[in-house]
Every structure is written in C-alpha cells, then in structure tokens.
Write a protein that holds these residues in place. Sequence first.
Motif: not given
Length: 297
Positions: A199-207, A183-197, A224-227
Amino acid sequence: MKRDELGDLVAFLAVAEEQSFTRAAARLGTSQSSLSHTVRRLEERLGVRLLTRTTRKVSPTAAGEQLAETLRPAFDDIKGRLSSINALRERPAGLIRITSSKYVADRILMPVVLRLMREYPEVNIEIAIDQRLTDIVAERFDAGVRFGEMVEKDMVAVRIGPEISMAVVGSPEYFERHAQPKTPYELIEHRCINFRMPTMGGLYVWEFEQNGRPLNIRVDGQFVCNDGDMIIAAAKAGIGLAALPADLLEEQSGDGELVRVLEDWCPPFPGYHLYYPSRRQITPAFELLVDALRYRG
C-alpha cells in the motif's frame, strides 16, 4: 420533471380511474379538497381542462383521457420494476464484489463462494485479487478482507478465520552458520528478508510483544520482496530470516525446511475479517455470504 409535478400526475390518474374525488382521495390517503386543488394546479400548468365535474360524476375530457392512457402504462411499468426490486430483497440474487489477497481468497473465500453459487444460481460473485488496502467505497466493492486490527472504525468487521500470529523462521542451513536469536534485539546481528508493503511502499517493521509490552524492530538484509511465496523461497534457500503470518508459513514450509524462532515473542492477534461499510444496505445475497463466511471455531 419536478417531484411535485410527478405527484400531480399520480393524483390526476387516480381521479380519472375512480371517477370520484372521494374514492381517489381515500385511495391516495389524502383529503378531497387537497386532491381537487392538486388537479386544478395540473390543469392550470398544462393550460387544458382534464376532468369534467358534475354533482354526481367526474369523468376525463378528451385531453384527460389521452393523458391517462399515456400515464397508465408508464406507472404500471414503474410498479413492475419496483416489484422486481422487492423480489430481490426476498431471495438471494445479484452481484457481490469482494477484494482480497490471493492467499485468503484461495483458502477462505473460494470454498464458500463456490458452494453458494452452486446452491443459488442467481447470486453472482466477483473476487478481485489485490494486496493493497483497497478503499472499497471509492472502488465500489461490497466488501474486503483484512486483518481485524487493520479494519477502519467506520466499518463492520466480521471474523472469518481464527486468530493468527507472526512467525520468524530460518532454514537449518542458515542456523548452521548463525546462532538462533533468543530475543528480537538480536535480529540486528542477522540477515533478514524485508517485506515491501504493497500500500504505502514502506518496509514492514517486525512487530513483537511480550508480557503485554510491544516491541518493533527494523531489520536489514540482502533481499526485499512484496510477495510472501518468494520470501519463503528465499528463507528456504538460507538467504536470511523471514517474518510472515504463521498459517502461511505452516502450509509452505514443508517438513523441517524452516525452523521457527522467537515464538514466545509472537502472541496471536485478530485474524482475517470481512469488512464493509456500516451504512451499507444488506441484501439477502450479501447476508447469506456473510453468514456462510462467519468464523465459528
């Protein structure tokens, strides 16, 4: 020059050419008395008589003839230019400017654009590659490309690709060291790669969504990367889990290089759309492009 002054000149030239207030009035779709008043007003403003009037004939004076000779080529030039503009409405021609991400430009726009430019040599197309959510009105683009759900309400949106979904992936090496999340709740236990938006410069929130209920998760990790290409490379190297559009991952993941998880939490959503202002006047060239890009799958 004021608008009514230009109208006075048009009226005078019609009378000078027709040598009759009656015929000139019929040509201009106005009354004889109104036309006579207009010419008198022009004469008063210029301080010179332009027409000699008799009971049987109207003819230009020397000053009137000189003015007519000046106006005739100018008005002919205007008519010619208007005819050229009307011709553009009848055949595909002119410049079309589009802003898009590189991925969409490569895979959706370019095949269509190249074919149209071969078939219609008078159609010129400019594609500007930009990850930002560009303001196409302010930056004078004819159209842009976004996901359908991101198009503003005052824009016309034309679907140019199939529905897509987000995909969460990790490398086999990563899953040798970490259990696959159920489940997505278990992602807090994982290392994840963030995408830098971009336009606004914020991090994409996984939906995510399941049974019609949305769920947004903020993730954390080393990179973290924007590419998108670099995020995929990091995921292949086992740095962490990545979340990107499934079509992008399918093309670049390779056979078995990435393993998809949480697929039942990632329903499809409106894919890529070409958007443009609803008040935009459609030219034949732009209409041709829109029709060629329209998704019919």
